[in-house]
Design a protein around this motif. Sequence first.
Motif, PDB file in Angstrom:
ATOM      1  N   GLY A 199       0.810  -1.225   0.000  1.00  0.00           N
ATOM      2  CA  GLY A 199       0.000   0.000   0.000  1.00  0.00           C
ATOM      3  C   GLY A 199       0.837   1.266   0.000  1.00  0.00           C
ATOM      4  O   GLY A 199       0.979   1.940   1.029  1.00  0.00           O
ATOM      5  N   PHE A 200       1.362   1.629  -1.168  1.00  0.00           N
ATOM      6  CA  PHE A 200       2.244   2.803  -1.272  1.00  0.00           C
ATOM      7  C   PHE A 200       1.606   3.899  -2.119  1.00  0.00           C
ATOM      8  O   PHE A 200       0.893   3.623  -3.093  1.00  0.00           O
ATOM      9  CB  PHE A 200       3.589   2.393  -1.875  1.00  0.00           C
ATOM     10  CG  PHE A 200       4.335   1.406  -1.033  1.00  0.00           C
ATOM     11  CD1 PHE A 200       5.031   1.818   0.096  1.00  0.00           C
ATOM     12  CD2 PHE A 200       4.315   0.054  -1.336  1.00  0.00           C
ATOM     13  CE1 PHE A 200       5.700   0.904   0.896  1.00  0.00           C
ATOM     14  CE2 PHE A 200       4.974  -0.867  -0.545  1.00  0.00           C
ATOM     15  CZ  PHE A 200       5.670  -0.441   0.574  1.00  0.00           C
ATOM     16  N   ASP A 201       1.896   5.156  -1.743  1.00  0.00           N
ATOM     17  CA  ASP A 201       1.404   6.311  -2.490  1.00  0.00           C
ATOM     18  C   ASP A 201       2.333   6.672  -3.646  1.00  0.00           C
ATOM     19  O   ASP A 201       1.891   7.227  -4.644  1.00  0.00           O
ATOM     20  CB  ASP A 201       1.288   7.525  -1.557  1.00  0.00           C
ATOM     21  CG  ASP A 201       0.463   7.228  -0.322  1.00  0.00           C
ATOM     22  OD1 ASP A 201      -0.675   6.752  -0.480  1.00  0.00           O
ATOM     23  OD2 ASP A 201       0.966   7.447   0.801  1.00  0.00           O
ATOM     24  N   ALA A 202       3.618   6.395  -3.473  1.00  0.00           N
ATOM     25  CA  ALA A 202       4.616   6.724  -4.493  1.00  0.00           C
ATOM     26  C   ALA A 202       5.615   5.580  -4.606  1.00  0.00           C
ATOM     27  O   ALA A 202       5.969   4.952  -3.603  1.00  0.00           O
ATOM     28  CB  ALA A 202       5.338   8.027  -4.139  1.00  0.00           C
ATOM     29  N   VAL A 203       6.071   5.325  -5.835  1.00  0.00           N
ATOM     30  CA  VAL A 203       7.023   4.253  -6.102  1.00  0.00           C
ATOM     31  C   VAL A 203       8.267   4.875  -6.732  1.00  0.00           C
ATOM     32  O   VAL A 203       8.177   5.499  -7.794  1.00  0.00           O
ATOM     33  CB  VAL A 203       6.430   3.193  -7.046  1.00  0.00           C
ATOM     34  CG1 VAL A 203       7.442   2.077  -7.287  1.00  0.00           C
ATOM     35  CG2 VAL A 203       5.134   2.632  -6.480  1.00  0.00           C
ATOM     36  N   LEU A 204       9.418   4.719  -6.076  1.00  0.00           N
ATOM     37  CA  LEU A 204      10.671   5.312  -6.542  1.00  0.00           C
ATOM     38  C   LEU A 204      11.528   4.211  -7.169  1.00  0.00           C
ATOM     39  O   LEU A 204      11.840   3.217  -6.510  1.00  0.00           O
ATOM     40  CB  LEU A 204      11.422   5.962  -5.377  1.00  0.00           C
ATOM     41  CG  LEU A 204      10.902   7.304  -4.849  1.00  0.00           C
ATOM     42  CD1 LEU A 204       9.461   7.229  -4.376  1.00  0.00           C
ATOM     43  CD2 LEU A 204      11.774   7.806  -3.704  1.00  0.00           C
ATOM     44  N   VAL A 205      11.889   4.384  -8.416  1.00  0.00           N
ATOM     45  CA  VAL A 205      12.571   3.352  -9.183  1.00  0.00           C
ATOM     46  C   VAL A 205      14.034   3.731  -9.372  1.00  0.00           C
ATOM     47  O   VAL A 205      14.345   4.742 -10.006  1.00  0.00           O
ATOM     48  CB  VAL A 205      11.885   3.152 -10.548  1.00  0.00           C
ATOM     49  CG1 VAL A 205      12.665   2.164 -11.402  1.00  0.00           C
ATOM     50  CG2 VAL A 205      10.445   2.669 -10.355  1.00  0.00           C
ATOM     51  N   ASP A 206      14.927   2.902  -8.831  1.00  0.00           N
ATOM     52  CA  ASP A 206      16.362   3.118  -8.979  1.00  0.00           C
ATOM     53  C   ASP A 206      16.856   2.442 -10.251  1.00  0.00           C
ATOM     54  O   ASP A 206      16.382   1.371 -10.618  1.00  0.00           O
ATOM     55  CB  ASP A 206      17.090   2.542  -7.758  1.00  0.00           C
ATOM     56  CG  ASP A 206      18.588   2.750  -7.832  1.00  0.00           C
ATOM     57  OD1 ASP A 206      19.019   3.909  -7.914  1.00  0.00           O
ATOM     58  OD2 ASP A 206      19.314   1.746  -7.821  1.00  0.00           O
ATOM     59  N   GLU A 207      17.821   3.073 -10.927  1.00  0.00           N
ATOM     60  CA  GLU A 207      18.382   2.543 -12.181  1.00  0.00           C
ATOM     61  C   GLU A 207      17.261   2.182 -13.157  1.00  0.00           C
ATOM     62  O   GLU A 207      17.201   1.073 -13.696  1.00  0.00           O
ATOM     63  CB  GLU A 207      19.273   1.328 -11.908  1.00  0.00           C
ATOM     64  CG  GLU A 207      20.425   1.606 -10.967  1.00  0.00           C
ATOM     65  CD  GLU A 207      21.416   2.636 -11.497  1.00  0.00           C
ATOM     66  OE1 GLU A 207      21.364   2.951 -12.700  1.00  0.00           O
ATOM     67  OE2 GLU A 207      22.245   3.133 -10.713  1.00  0.00           O
ATOM     68  N   ALA A 208      16.391   3.150 -13.401  1.00  0.00           N
ATOM     69  CA  ALA A 208      15.187   2.906 -14.196  1.00  0.00           C
ATOM     70  C   ALA A 208      15.479   2.548 -15.640  1.00  0.00           C
ATOM     71  O   ALA A 208      14.646   1.949 -16.319  1.00  0.00           O
ATOM     72  CB  ALA A 208      14.289   4.152 -14.141  1.00  0.00           C
TER      73      ALA A 208
END
Length: 654
Positions: free
Chosen positions: A379-388
């Motif tokens: 249940g997350f509001d934002a998803v941060l993608v490393d090395e996209a």
Amino acid sequence: MIEVIGVPGSSEYQAALLIRDALTKTWRGIDTSPAGEEHVKIAASVKLSGQKVSDIDVVVAGLFRTKRYLVPRSNAKDVDGNSIVGAKVRVRSFVVAVEVKEHSSDRMRIEAGGINVKYAGGWKSATQQNDDQAHALKGHFQDTTRSSPWVYRCVALLGIPELPRTRGIQQPNAGAVASLFDGLEFLMAAATVLGIRKINGEHAISSGNEELMEQVLSDGLFQQLRPSSLDRRRMDRIASRPEVARQLGSLLGKQRVHLRGHGGTGKTILLLQAAYEAFLDRGVRSVILTYNTALAADIQRTIALMGIPSDGDAGGITVRTVMSFMYSWLDKLGLGREGDIELSKYEEECREANEYFESGAAGPEEVARIRKEHHSELGFDAVLVDEAQDWPQSEADLLATLYGGSAIALADGFSQLVRGKATDWKSSVIGEPRDGERSLRDGLRMKASLAKFANALADEAGLQWKLSPSTEAPGGRVIIRIGRYAQMDDLQRDVLASAIMDGNMPVDLLHCVPPSEVKSNGLHRSSALAESFYRKGWMAWDAVDELTRRNFPRSSEALRVVQYESCRGLEGWITVLDGLDEAWQLARNSIKTLQSAEHLPAEAADAAAWLRTMIPLTRPIDTLVITLRDRDSRMGQVISNVAARLPDIVEIQH
């Protein structure tokens, strides 16, 4: 002996003290007895790494070599469901995951043996949350002890003086205590969730044998985390609240944030700054996804030191490895088998999930239901993608379907492709605002001389690659030596002494080793370098082993060792690149094999290998140490030419 570990002032620490006092009153003298006879450790606000749940309010572990007994007063049953009220129960050992709730009775419901508590967003199951914590704690000990203790669970309801009763029977009948609990109630509430077993003919509470419990009690989660100088600098950067982080934080979860730049330009730290801003200002709950298990552990260490919640209902930041996270979703959608990650089938399973949504078999309603039911995990509001830039396309498409393109923030490395074709993320935000795009050019990690060295090496290798050296951090040096760093005792001591003289701790150093320096006994992997540290009496976080790198180093005295493939996103005050020429040659060979089917010239493999080499070259802050196996290798020749160009920066030792 009873030890309490944690930072005073929080409700979690207060609960830890209540548990200590309850056990002390139940068994007189237990708080002063020798640890060799009976030993209890109680840790508050525990952070785990590499598990689906990161936060546990309190962890209690105990080992009794003396005979300690409880006599249950009510609701006690054995594993067969038979009442054992009035029977003697021996307490041998225990590990308990405790969830602390301070809700009043009007914001609490007890139904079907479970506890639900009310938040602004609705009702949530404290029992399920606690059960997830127990599974995560068991997984942690499986990683660290290579064994599996029996983990009990208990919800501490500190907002009510006693549990309610229905027709004279306490509710729930197991797995919870109210604020006025004693040691008997606490341990029986935890143990009777699964029933009391018999050991050697007597009813007993036991989480494992003495050998296993000694390992549990010596585990790093019972060690108070102490920030090093580098930790403090990183924490200060995240908490500094620069204007660009405020701007991006206001967009996080609502509009695409996209950061692009070479290694060392601060992409990951800026994402963390933005997530921290969003948490402080709007209570946003973010998850950082990375392929790099060692980086996930490193970020989790920083989050733990800063006291940022991971699973909090008021927002927070957590970190997960990509495949673990996506397999959780595949399992909840009924399309995968939880915990059974098969790399050869992974992309195909992501494609099948996309087809599942495209066919209409599932839609936003089912996604919303899963996110609500598994709030801690998904249940997350934002998803941060490393090395996209390096994600399989089917994986990126599935993530956009699950959370929406606008909720995804990207850190995109120039020229840092490792797996192949660059990922297309733009299709999920076509026509939407681009206020969150930033290009980063300044070298923020490295001192100016190190950036100059990296630029010169890239130029010598024929790359179109450049960082702007920092104007605020002059200095930096490069040391070159021929041989194996594991055999250079004098240089090891000089490097460590230099770091400590600069006010750093061993954990602030980073060591990268090639595969030839790693061996396996079938159960775990180890590096020759870490073994050389152990012989000197030094500690090491030997993350060439998969299970080790899932857990962050909890001691600031541990020297970090990783393989080259695990160094992305990491940094070290002093970074040692052992056998860099060997690492370059291995990268070239693997790339050449992949490119052979496309009939590309050998020069293409060379260029790709050089680009990959720029990743470890941008890990240091103050000092870079490079060892070469062969001074006449291609890497050796390039470095010799760079040393001639930069004699004031590069020192070649013999």
